[in-house]
Write an enzyme that holds these catalytic residues in place. Structure first.
Site, mmCIF file in Angstrom:
data_model
loop_
_atom_site.group_PDB
_atom_site.id
_atom_site.type_symbol
_atom_site.label_atom_id
_atom_site.label_comp_id
_atom_site.label_asym_id
_atom_site.label_seq_id
_atom_site.Cartn_x
_atom_site.Cartn_y
_atom_site.Cartn_z
ATOM 1 N N HIS A 1 36.461 38.347 36.143
ATOM 2 C CA HIS A 1 36.445 37.685 37.445
ATOM 3 C C HIS A 1 37.888 37.611 37.906
ATOM 4 O O HIS A 1 38.806 37.485 37.091
ATOM 5 C CB HIS A 1 35.870 36.271 37.344
ATOM 6 C CG HIS A 1 36.096 35.432 38.572
ATOM 7 N ND1 HIS A 1 35.400 35.625 39.752
ATOM 8 C CD2 HIS A 1 36.975 34.416 38.820
ATOM 9 C CE1 HIS A 1 35.819 34.767 40.664
ATOM 10 N NE2 HIS A 1 36.774 34.021 40.125
ATOM 11 N N CYS B 1 33.442 40.121 43.161
ATOM 12 C CA CYS B 1 34.641 39.299 43.319
ATOM 13 C C CYS B 1 35.916 40.135 43.228
ATOM 14 O O CYS B 1 36.917 39.834 43.897
ATOM 15 C CB CYS B 1 34.667 38.184 42.279
ATOM 16 S SG CYS B 1 34.648 38.778 40.558
#
Length: 206
Positions: free
Chosen positions: A28, A103
């Protein structure tokens, strides 16, 4: 005055400690600038999926890995907020896709607009590999790819958008800061809304 921009990278699995040195992993990422970290996540609504948190304090079970210094931006804090708000129209929650709009795609796009270069390819290389090998993977492992009409030819063409993701060295000559500890704070996040001045403009148009 130029403001530093950092890409904060987090491990989503413990297996990254073995695959990191091979240039792949499940990560992430968020972009830190002016003391705020911006990131993107999915939900089922036709509304922005971009959210803001304190630096190195993302939601979910993630473990901070490193901060990558991306460069500096000449934009003001309000201009950055306006940019992120506008990006929310493209990065809506319901448009989230694990392989083609995640993301890391958002983080790379935001970094590019702030400093003029994308995020290092290794943070999203696994997604690029999965797209290239999509037809060989079990359907239970990966989601269906988005249609070309929705994403554009370049984004689903493995020879174009994914070429950079599956090539290059792991470091990509970016500066790493693996030793800086994560900031300890009570977690909080917020959907990105327009800055005060921009909000007034939008209200006047209504």
């Amino acid at each position: 005055m130029p403001t530093p921009v950092y890409l904060n990278v987090y491990d989503l699995t413990n297996h990254n400690k073995y695959t990191y040195w091979c240039g792949v992993g499940i990560y992430h990422a968020g972009v830190e600038v002016f003391g705020t970290e911006y990131a993107y996540g999915g939900h089922e609504f036709d509304y922005t999926g971009v959210f803001a948190t304190s630096p190195r304090d993302p939601p979910g079970q993630v473990v901070f890995r490193e901060a990558v210094f991306m460069g500096t931006t000449d934009l003001s804090q309000e201009e950055v907020q306006q940019l992120v708000f506008k990006m929310g129209y493209e990065y809506k929650g319901m448009k989230y896709h694990l392989l083609q709009k995640n993301c890391n795609h958002f983080a790379s796009d935001l970094v590019y607009q702030l400093v003029g270069r994308p995020a290092p390819s290794w943070i999203n290389r696994l997604a690029g590999i999965a797209i290239c090998m999509h037809c060989l993977l079990p359907l239970t492992w990966v989601p269906p790819l988005l249609q070309q009409a929705e994403q554009g030819l370049d984004q689903v063409d493995p020879t174009a958008a994914n070429k950079r993701l599956i090539s290059g060295h792991r470091s990509d000559a970016y500066s790493m800061d693996r030793n800086t500890p994560a900031i300890t704070s009570s977690h909080s996040s917020a959907i990105v809304t327009p800055p005060t001045a921009m909000a007034g403009t939008l209200l006047n148009r209504a």
